[in-house]
Motif scaffolding. Sequence first.
Motif, PDB file in Angstrom:
ATOM      1  N   ARG A  57      -3.969  -2.619  13.125  1.00 16.54           N
ATOM      2  CA  ARG A  57      -2.672  -1.969  13.317  1.00 16.54           C
ATOM      3  C   ARG A  57      -1.684  -2.441  12.255  1.00 16.54           C
ATOM      4  NH1 ARG A  57       1.211  -2.260  18.686  1.00 16.54           N
ATOM      5  NH2 ARG A  57       2.497  -0.455  18.172  1.00 16.54           N
ATOM      6  N   LEU A  58      -1.686  -3.735  11.991  1.00 16.98           N
ATOM      7  CA  LEU A  58      -0.785  -4.312  10.997  1.00 16.98           C
ATOM      8  C   LEU A  58      -0.972  -3.651   9.635  1.00 16.98           C
ATOM      9  CD1 LEU A  58      -0.715  -8.201  10.413  1.00 16.98           C
ATOM     10  CD2 LEU A  58      -0.971  -6.622   8.529  1.00 16.98           C
ATOM     11  N   ILE A  59      -2.234  -3.506   9.206  1.00 17.87           N
ATOM     12  CA  ILE A  59      -2.522  -2.935   7.884  1.00 17.87           C
ATOM     13  C   ILE A  59      -2.126  -1.464   7.837  1.00 17.87           C
ATOM     14  CG2 ILE A  59      -4.396  -2.360   6.294  1.00 17.87           C
ATOM     15  CD1 ILE A  59      -5.804  -4.957   7.356  1.00 17.87           C
ATOM     16  N   ARG A  60      -2.410  -0.727   8.906  1.00 18.25           N
ATOM     17  CA  ARG A  60      -1.993   0.690   8.947  1.00 18.25           C
ATOM     18  C   ARG A  60      -0.482   0.809   8.804  1.00 18.25           C
ATOM     19  NH1 ARG A  60      -5.789   1.120  13.448  1.00 18.25           N
ATOM     20  NH2 ARG A  60      -7.685   2.193  12.756  1.00 18.25           N
ATOM     21  N   GLU A  61       0.255  -0.035   9.511  1.00 16.31           N
ATOM     22  CA  GLU A  61       1.718   0.030   9.454  1.00 16.31           C
ATOM     23  C   GLU A  61       2.237  -0.337   8.063  1.00 16.31           C
ATOM     24  OE1 GLU A  61       3.817   1.141  11.605  1.00 16.31           O
ATOM     25  OE2 GLU A  61       2.511   1.405  13.343  1.00 16.31           O
ATOM     26  N   ALA A  62       1.616  -1.325   7.421  1.00  6.37           N
ATOM     27  CA  ALA A  62       2.030  -1.699   6.066  1.00  6.37           C
ATOM     28  C   ALA A  62       1.798  -0.545   5.095  1.00  6.37           C
ATOM     29  CB  ALA A  62       1.269  -2.941   5.611  1.00  6.37           C
ATOM     30  N   ALA A  63       0.664   0.142   5.245  1.00  2.70           N
ATOM     31  CA  ALA A  63       0.367   1.273   4.351  1.00  2.70           C
ATOM     32  C   ALA A  63       1.366   2.407   4.536  1.00  2.70           C
ATOM     33  CB  ALA A  63      -1.057   1.763   4.600  1.00  2.70           C
ATOM     34  N   LEU A  64       1.709   2.717   5.774  1.00  2.00           N
ATOM     35  CA  LEU A  64       2.626   3.830   6.043  1.00  2.00           C
ATOM     36  C   LEU A  64       3.992   3.597   5.416  1.00  2.00           C
ATOM     37  CD1 LEU A  64       1.761   4.639   9.768  1.00  2.00           C
ATOM     38  CD2 LEU A  64       1.328   6.089   7.773  1.00  2.00           C
ATOM     39  N   ARG A  65       4.372   2.352   5.248  1.00  2.17           N
ATOM     40  CA  ARG A  65       5.650   2.047   4.610  1.00  2.17           C
ATOM     41  C   ARG A  65       5.664   2.463   3.141  1.00  2.17           C
ATOM     42  NH1 ARG A  65       8.791  -3.470   6.214  1.00  2.17           N
ATOM     43  NH2 ARG A  65       9.219  -2.954   8.395  1.00  2.17           N
ATOM     44  N   HIS A  66       4.468   2.680   2.577  1.00  5.25           N
ATOM     45  CA  HIS A  66       4.381   2.963   1.146  1.00  5.25           C
ATOM     46  C   HIS A  66       3.667   4.293   0.891  1.00  5.25           C
ATOM     47  CE1 HIS A  66       5.957  -1.027   0.214  1.00  5.25           C
ATOM     48  NE2 HIS A  66       5.217  -1.450   1.220  1.00  5.25           N
ATOM     49  N   ASN A  67       3.835   5.216   1.825  1.00  2.00           N
ATOM     50  CA  ASN A  67       3.381   6.595   1.657  1.00  2.00           C
ATOM     51  C   ASN A  67       1.880   6.703   1.390  1.00  2.00           C
ATOM     52  OD1 ASN A  67       4.063   9.357   1.710  1.00  2.00           O
ATOM     53  ND2 ASN A  67       3.956   9.466  -0.528  1.00  2.00           N
ATOM     54  N   CYS A  68       1.112   5.841   2.047  1.00  4.58           N
ATOM     55  CA  CYS A  68      -0.338   5.963   1.965  1.00  4.58           C
ATOM     56  C   CYS A  68      -0.927   5.643   3.338  1.00  4.58           C
ATOM     57  CB  CYS A  68      -0.917   5.054   0.891  1.00  4.58           C
ATOM     58  SG  CYS A  68      -0.666   3.281   1.153  1.00  4.58           S
TER      59      CYS A  68
ATOM     60  N   ILE B 252       0.277  -4.957  -0.176  1.00  2.00           N
ATOM     61  CA  ILE B 252      -0.259  -6.294   0.116  1.00  2.00           C
ATOM     62  C   ILE B 252       0.859  -7.255   0.493  1.00  2.00           C
ATOM     63  CG2 ILE B 252      -1.417  -8.284  -0.917  1.00  2.00           C
ATOM     64  CD1 ILE B 252      -3.170  -6.298  -2.450  1.00  2.00           C
ATOM     65  N   ASP B 253       2.015  -7.135  -0.166  1.00  2.00           N
ATOM     66  CA  ASP B 253       3.149  -7.991   0.183  1.00  2.00           C
ATOM     67  C   ASP B 253       3.543  -7.810   1.645  1.00  2.00           C
ATOM     68  OD1 ASP B 253       3.244  -9.028  -2.343  1.00  2.00           O
ATOM     69  OD2 ASP B 253       4.926  -7.790  -3.034  1.00  2.00           O
ATOM     70  N   ASP B 254       3.566  -6.561   2.097  1.00  2.00           N
ATOM     71  CA  ASP B 254       3.914  -6.307   3.495  1.00  2.00           C
ATOM     72  C   ASP B 254       2.832  -6.818   4.440  1.00  2.00           C
ATOM     73  OD1 ASP B 254       6.419  -5.303   3.152  1.00  2.00           O
ATOM     74  OD2 ASP B 254       5.875  -3.192   3.346  1.00  2.00           O
ATOM     75  N   ILE B 255       1.561  -6.693   4.023  1.00  2.00           N
ATOM     76  CA  ILE B 255       0.476  -7.230   4.848  1.00  2.00           C
ATOM     77  C   ILE B 255       0.652  -8.740   5.019  1.00  2.00           C
ATOM     78  CG2 ILE B 255      -2.005  -7.727   4.898  1.00  2.00           C
ATOM     79  CD1 ILE B 255      -2.459  -4.979   3.591  1.00  2.00           C
ATOM     80  N   TYR B 256       0.955  -9.437   3.934  1.00  2.00           N
ATOM     81  CA  TYR B 256       1.186 -10.885   4.014  1.00  2.00           C
ATOM     82  C   TYR B 256       2.382 -11.206   4.906  1.00  2.00           C
ATOM     83  CZ  TYR B 256      -2.143 -12.420   0.404  1.00  2.00           C
ATOM     84  OH  TYR B 256      -3.284 -12.722  -0.297  1.00  2.00           O
ATOM     85  N   ASP B 257       3.477 -10.444   4.724  1.00  2.00           N
ATOM     86  CA  ASP B 257       4.693 -10.714   5.510  1.00  2.00           C
ATOM     87  C   ASP B 257       4.451 -10.472   6.994  1.00  2.00           C
ATOM     88  OD1 ASP B 257       6.019 -11.387   3.201  1.00  2.00           O
ATOM     89  OD2 ASP B 257       7.073  -9.469   2.998  1.00  2.00           O
ATOM     90  N   PHE B 258       3.789  -9.362   7.311  1.00  2.00           N
ATOM     91  CA  PHE B 258       3.501  -9.064   8.713  1.00  2.00           C
ATOM     92  C   PHE B 258       2.580 -10.130   9.303  1.00  2.00           C
ATOM     93  CE2 PHE B 258       4.056  -4.160   8.169  1.00  2.00           C
ATOM     94  CZ  PHE B 258       5.426  -4.331   8.087  1.00  2.00           C
ATOM     95  N   ALA B 259       1.546 -10.510   8.536  1.00  2.00           N
ATOM     96  CA  ALA B 259       0.591 -11.508   9.031  1.00  2.00           C
ATOM     97  C   ALA B 259       1.289 -12.836   9.284  1.00  2.00           C
ATOM     98  CB  ALA B 259      -0.551 -11.688   8.036  1.00  2.00           C
TER      99      ALA B 259
END
Length: 452
Positions: A233-244, A186-193
């Motif tokens: 796309r943003l959410i997919r990329e954030a998830a991949l950073r955390h092995n999910c 979620i932190d990465d989702i916020y940062d990317f957004a």
Amino acid sequence: MADWTDQLPQAARDYIEGHRLDEVECIISDLPGIARGKAVPASKFAKQAYFHLPDSIFYQTITGDWGEAAGEDGFIERDMILKPDFSTASAAPWTGDWTLQVIHDAYDRDGDPIPFSPRNVLKRVVQLYKDKGWKPVVAPEMEFFLVARNVDPAKGIEPMMGRSGRPAAARQAYSMTAVDEFGPVIDDIYDFAEAQGFEIDGITQEGGAGQLEINLRHGDPVKLADEVFYFKRLIREAALRHNCFATFMAKPIEDEPGSAMHIHHSIIDMETGKNLFSGPQGGETDAFYNFIAGLQLHLPAGLAVMAPYVNSYRRYVKDHAAPINLEWARDNRTTGIRVPLSGPDSRRVENRIAGMDCNPYLGIAVSLACGYLGLVNQDRPRRQFYGDAYEGDGDIPQVMGNALDLFDEADALHQVLGPEFARVYSIVKRAEYEEFLQVISPWEREHLLLNV
């Protein structure tokens, strides 16, 4: 490069300030909502006014096969002219260098919009509203699952491992502890957004294991569809950073709720600036009821667009957080059409039918198209529903084939969306559906092989 960078939104300018822009991704949505396009060096992008892609990108199924939708001239893959909409320029903050994304619009060689390009379909519907003096406003809600990495299609999808080292649990709707389990993602989702200039209205835990919901602030339909397109796309990329994985499948996990893209609608009278759904004394107007009636009458035919895959129909299960009919009610989440609590100025109608697997441009376009038909025809809805709508009968198609049959017969809906779009969409989706029917499932092998 100063010429074109001056046209960028502030968030994009802030992102590249003090850095050497390396690359620009020139993208467009295909029918499923996948980003197609080209990545070009920033120096080359500064010199080009447009680029080309073949129109065949809109004839391709989700599996990479092709629908026979090319028309009388045959499958010659005619080049389209793709022109950038600089207002959509956005950071790609997950890349290893300084990259921007820019959504493009598709035109033919005569300068006319390609009628089956999803963004053009939505623009067409919005323009029909404007021609009547109306300004449509939408607010989408995005549901999705964070799941364990899955590289074997034969294996069932499982919830992701949370921060605590335990798999995500179901039936924890609105739990802040459950949200904390996904904190790093979620932190990465916020940062990317934030880097992309998007305003998130909130993130909540939904009822499924690892299921989250993101709400976006209301606004222009095309702009909001652009954001959902980017967000996936943003959410997919954030998830991949955390092995999910992040998945927007309508029904990824058995016995869990599905994922919807609820769409809130209101209409502004362009002359007065007032909400068309509220009268001078704050009461509900005829237009409010007309819009609801349009959804009730035409959503069954539009379901093939808002529920675009065979998996989509697994979401419409009684008592599983998805509607099974098109009753309408106030503040009742069991109905397909809900009127949320609000004051007169923010009175709105929520369509709870669309799945998160739909193309956001097309899902919003169809929802608005149904409401538009109700408005122009001055249709009247069924009586308001009271109680648990799951106790009633379903009145939406249960399988993709039936939904496509209704879509093919919906001439009024075709006229709003565009007949050429309707033709191409139906052909591509039927090719996809027929391909699915050739697949023998594990359930069939388990229960039919030796028992029938």
